[in-house]
Write a protein that holds these residues in place. Sequence first.
Motif, PDB file in Angstrom:
ATOM      1  N   PHE A  15       0.850  -1.182   0.000  1.00  0.00           N
ATOM      2  CA  PHE A  15       0.000   0.000   0.000  1.00  0.00           C
ATOM      3  C   PHE A  15       0.888   1.236   0.000  1.00  0.00           C
ATOM      4  N   LEU A  16       0.491   2.245  -0.757  1.00  0.00           N
ATOM      5  CA  LEU A  16       1.066   3.585  -0.647  1.00  0.00           C
ATOM      6  C   LEU A  16       0.042   4.425   0.082  1.00  0.00           C
ATOM      7  N   ILE A  17       0.459   5.046   1.146  1.00  0.00           N
ATOM      8  CA  ILE A  17      -0.422   5.860   1.976  1.00  0.00           C
ATOM      9  C   ILE A  17       0.010   7.303   1.806  1.00  0.00           C
ATOM     10  N   SER A  18      -0.904   8.160   1.353  1.00  0.00           N
ATOM     11  CA  SER A  18      -0.522   9.557   1.148  1.00  0.00           C
ATOM     12  C   SER A  18      -0.324  10.249   2.491  1.00  0.00           C
ATOM     13  N   MET A  19       0.684  11.081   2.553  1.00  0.00           N
ATOM     14  CA  MET A  19       0.961  11.845   3.763  1.00  0.00           C
ATOM     15  C   MET A  19      -0.041  13.002   3.863  1.00  0.00           C
ATOM     16  N   GLN A  38      -6.831   5.066   7.188  1.00  0.00           N
ATOM     17  CA  GLN A  38      -6.355   4.991   8.566  1.00  0.00           C
ATOM     18  C   GLN A  38      -6.010   3.557   8.948  1.00  0.00           C
ATOM     19  N   ALA A  39      -6.765   2.576   8.429  1.00  0.00           N
ATOM     20  CA  ALA A  39      -6.461   1.174   8.735  1.00  0.00           C
ATOM     21  C   ALA A  39      -5.087   0.792   8.184  1.00  0.00           C
ATOM     22  N   ALA A  40      -4.771   1.237   6.970  1.00  0.00           N
ATOM     23  CA  ALA A  40      -3.455   0.940   6.392  1.00  0.00           C
ATOM     24  C   ALA A  40      -2.360   1.606   7.211  1.00  0.00           C
ATOM     25  N   ALA A  41      -2.549   2.865   7.599  1.00  0.00           N
ATOM     26  CA  ALA A  41      -1.549   3.566   8.412  1.00  0.00           C
ATOM     27  C   ALA A  41      -1.387   2.877   9.771  1.00  0.00           C
ATOM     28  N   PRO A  48       3.321  -3.334   3.617  1.00  0.00           N
ATOM     29  CA  PRO A  48       2.786  -4.485   2.896  1.00  0.00           C
ATOM     30  C   PRO A  48       1.265  -4.413   2.831  1.00  0.00           C
ATOM     31  N   ALA A  49       0.705  -4.829   1.711  1.00  0.00           N
ATOM     32  CA  ALA A  49      -0.756  -4.787   1.533  1.00  0.00           C
ATOM     33  C   ALA A  49      -1.428  -5.772   2.486  1.00  0.00           C
TER      34      ALA A  49
END
Length: 192
Positions: free
Chosen positions: A12-16, A172-175, A156-157
Amino acid sequence: MSPKPQSLRDHFLISMPHMHDLHFAQTVTYICDHSEYGAMGIVINRAIDLRLDDLLKHLSLERSIQVRDNRQVYAGGPVQGERGFVLHRSPPGGSVPWLATYQVTDDVCLTTSIDILEAIASGSGPADALIALGYAGWGAGQLEREISENAWLSCPANLDIMFRIPADERLQAAASTLGINLDLLTAQAGHA
């Protein structure tokens, strides 16, 4: 010779929080491919005002299918916004019955053929699937540069986040998998 960069495929790419690009602000993107030539992914948390039956009508397929599963469609990214992509779990047994399928990992496929839309609509397609229009793309070195500029976090996804958690909770779950609460990060870019 510099070391080969680590592939972010199946991440996953999570935007800042300080990202101001309207295409990617507050997004989580699943990376389907990443090499020295660039990267390709699907934004997985941007639902749009479109459902599968609307998409089938646009493709003139709605009359031939009784829609049993009218799932949400997502904005997958700013590139080729008229083109459809379906992220889904790999079928049991590994045999993929759809025409244009790319095996991202042993567990995840990306399909671009209409036959999977027909299967999903009729209730015979993969239960865990995300339908998107468009994709996110980066040229050679572009994603690595953006990461070094603190535009993205990566992890990781997690397929439960991608397929089971409501879209508005995925970022938020990915972060959280990194132990990060995005609400506590500043929206100001900078370097220490």
